[in-house]
Design a protein around this motif. Structure first.
Motif, mmCIF file in Angstrom:
data_model
loop_
_atom_site.group_PDB
_atom_site.id
_atom_site.type_symbol
_atom_site.label_atom_id
_atom_site.label_comp_id
_atom_site.label_asym_id
_atom_site.label_seq_id
_atom_site.Cartn_x
_atom_site.Cartn_y
_atom_site.Cartn_z
ATOM 1 N N ALA A 40 -3.053 -8.182 -4.254
ATOM 2 C CA ALA A 40 -3.627 -7.164 -5.390
ATOM 3 C C ALA A 40 -4.489 -6.270 -4.601
ATOM 4 O O ALA A 40 -4.707 -5.167 -4.763
ATOM 5 N N ASP A 41 -4.860 -6.969 -3.639
ATOM 6 C CA ASP A 41 -5.977 -5.961 -2.821
ATOM 7 C C ASP A 41 -5.318 -4.769 -2.126
ATOM 8 O O ASP A 41 -5.870 -3.819 -1.559
ATOM 9 N N ALA A 42 -3.851 -5.263 -1.569
ATOM 10 C CA ALA A 42 -3.195 -4.162 -1.126
ATOM 11 C C ALA A 42 -2.522 -3.319 -1.891
ATOM 12 O O ALA A 42 -1.986 -2.335 -1.566
ATOM 13 N N GLY A 43 -2.557 -3.297 -3.108
ATOM 14 C CA GLY A 43 -1.953 -2.498 -4.156
ATOM 15 C C GLY A 43 -0.907 -3.011 -5.253
ATOM 16 O O GLY A 43 -0.802 -2.246 -6.166
ATOM 17 N N THR A 93 0.690 -1.050 0.162
ATOM 18 C CA THR A 93 -0.041 -0.047 0.049
ATOM 19 C C THR A 93 0.722 1.358 0.027
ATOM 20 O O THR A 93 0.568 2.132 -0.738
ATOM 21 N N ARG A 94 1.844 1.351 0.853
ATOM 22 C CA ARG A 94 2.743 2.406 0.823
ATOM 23 C C ARG A 94 3.600 2.548 -0.387
ATOM 24 O O ARG A 94 3.888 3.677 -0.987
ATOM 25 N N LEU A 95 4.016 1.384 -1.149
ATOM 26 C CA LEU A 95 4.596 1.430 -2.342
ATOM 27 C C LEU A 95 3.818 2.110 -3.361
ATOM 28 O O LEU A 95 4.303 3.210 -4.070
ATOM 29 N N ARG A 96 2.719 2.014 -3.585
ATOM 30 C CA ARG A 96 1.616 2.471 -4.382
ATOM 31 C C ARG A 96 1.538 3.709 -4.147
ATOM 32 O O ARG A 96 1.532 4.624 -5.070
ATOM 33 N N GLU A 97 1.372 4.280 -2.981
ATOM 34 C CA GLU A 97 1.499 5.749 -2.409
ATOM 35 C C GLU A 97 2.590 6.646 -2.847
ATOM 36 O O GLU A 97 2.717 7.624 -3.556
ATOM 37 N N GLU A 98 3.749 5.589 -2.842
ATOM 38 C CA GLU A 98 4.915 6.614 -3.124
ATOM 39 C C GLU A 98 5.235 6.641 -4.530
ATOM 40 O O GLU A 98 5.945 7.616 -4.915
ATOM 41 N N VAL A 99 4.972 5.621 -5.355
ATOM 42 C CA VAL A 99 5.197 5.462 -6.687
ATOM 43 C C VAL A 99 4.293 6.105 -7.496
ATOM 44 O O VAL A 99 4.620 6.866 -8.638
ATOM 45 N N GLY A 100 2.963 5.997 -7.056
ATOM 46 C CA GLY A 100 1.731 6.692 -7.904
ATOM 47 C C GLY A 100 1.914 5.966 -9.313
ATOM 48 O O GLY A 100 1.975 4.689 -9.474
ATOM 49 N N ASN A 101 1.681 6.671 -10.386
ATOM 50 C CA ASN A 101 1.551 5.962 -11.694
ATOM 51 C C ASN A 101 2.987 6.167 -12.276
ATOM 52 O O ASN A 101 3.214 5.994 -13.736
#
Length: 344
Positions: free
Chosen positions: A246-249, A178-186
């Motif tokens: 997948a549910d986590a990001g 989850t935090r990686l998705r927030e950090e990296v974005g798109n």
């Protein structure tokens, strides 16, 4: 190992867009790797998102879209080549400490991202991580590798393996993703990964790494019913673990079947391929748009069998000619290329 991907219209490496792909494709996270395009769609669990230009390059290549260049990511994100990682290891010397602490796992996953901006950011973890949630204790010892304290070799032991409780046993995995998705974005694609049932079972039956797979082969050829029961139970648990990531990001998940190339092809058809299919079929029921990548080290002799596994992306390595590999795999897949590191 470095990986790169090309869109399906490219003559050398390609995948297939979901619109042109067959309804079902049957089959069978970390070194530098070059990856070629694949057929996948970014989507959170059970939800199809609109495809926008802002989607990460790797995901667009996975879908078979024309992209400006092949996406490239490093499978072994936190390799020994980075001094910042080496310094962190001095403060946190055990692998499990580094991988089972969300703060450390996120920091290590992001180190190569900050340095090189690859097109994929893979979670710092291990294929054995979910075993504790199945009642299978293990450790990873420096200089020795994985150690399974109580190898599983009987039907009674198989029956004692529990259903995976990922939320209760490995919450740091979800937190890190989850935090990686927030950090990296798109800007990049966040990748999760799992071990395939045969490879996990090999570690568990042998009690760790092995050169001859004596206990595993004895189980295969003298008590196949025990091994099949174990592999099926592992496949159900790993399918749940894929969904959990997948549910986590995780925007795509790679399946590692590291030891499958040690099987004779006819044994792969019995003890490996069917259980990858079991995972994929289960995951696609709930997460139909989650891209799945199949990686088998030294897989040149198994490409046709890998193409029967229903994944979106098939990895090939330097042991096989790229054009020949694509011909053997067929046109309905994206291809991930892992070149000889000596060329880098």
């Amino acid at each position: 190992m470095q990986a790169s991907m090309l869109p399906r219209q490219q003559p050398c490496l390609q995948g297939t867009s979901p619109a042109n792909a067959p309804q079902r494709r049957r089959c069978s996270l970390h070194r530098k790797l070059q990856v070629s395009a694949t057929t996948a769609v970014e989507a959170p669990p059970s939800t199809v998102q609109s495809q926008t230009p802002q989607d990460p390059l790797l995901l667009r290549a996975v879908r078979g879209e024309q992209v400006e260049r092949p996406p490239v990511w490093m499978m072994r994100q936190a390799g020994r080549y980075m001094k910042v990682y080496q310094d962190l290891c001095k403060k946190h010397p055990t692998f499990r400490e580094r991988s089972e602490n969300a703060d450390l796992a996120v920091e290590i996953s992001l180190q190569p991202w900050r340095a090189f901006k690859p097109d994929g950011v893979i979670l710092f973890s291990d294929i054995l991580t979910p075993l504790t949630g199945m009642g299978i204790p293990f450790d990873i010892e420096a200089g020795r590798g994985p150690v399974i304290h109580t190898p599983i070799r009987t039907m009674q032991q198989v029956e004692q393996v529990t259903k995976l409780d990922a939320h209760g046993s490995v919450p740091y995995v979800a937190e890190a993703l989850t935090r990686l998705r927030e950090e990296v974005g798109n800007q990049s694609t966040v990748l999760g990964f799992v071990g395939a049932p045969f490879t996990l079972a090999t570690y568990i039956v042998e009690g760790g790494s092995s050169k001859n797979y004596t206990h595993m082969k004895r189980l295969m050829f003298t008590q196949p019913e025990v091994l099949h029961a174990f592999l099926s139970k592992m496949a159900d648990n790993i399918a749940d673990y894929v969904r959990y990531q997948a549910d986590a990001g995780a925007q795509a998940v790679q399946i590692f079947d590291s030891w499958a190339s040690n099987l004779a092809p006819q044994d792969y058809d019995i003890f490996a391929g069917p259980y990858i299919n079991q995972i994929v079929d289960s995951v696609k029921q709930t997460h139909p748009d989650l891209p799945l990548i199949l990686y088998i080290s030294g897989s040149g002799g198994l490409l046709e069998r890998m193409a029967k596994c229903n994944v979106e992306v098939i990895s090939i390595d330097g042991s096989v000619d790229m054009r020949d590999a694509i011909r053997r795999i067929g046109p309905n897949f994206a291809v991930q290329v892992c070149p000889d590191l000596g060329r880098l």
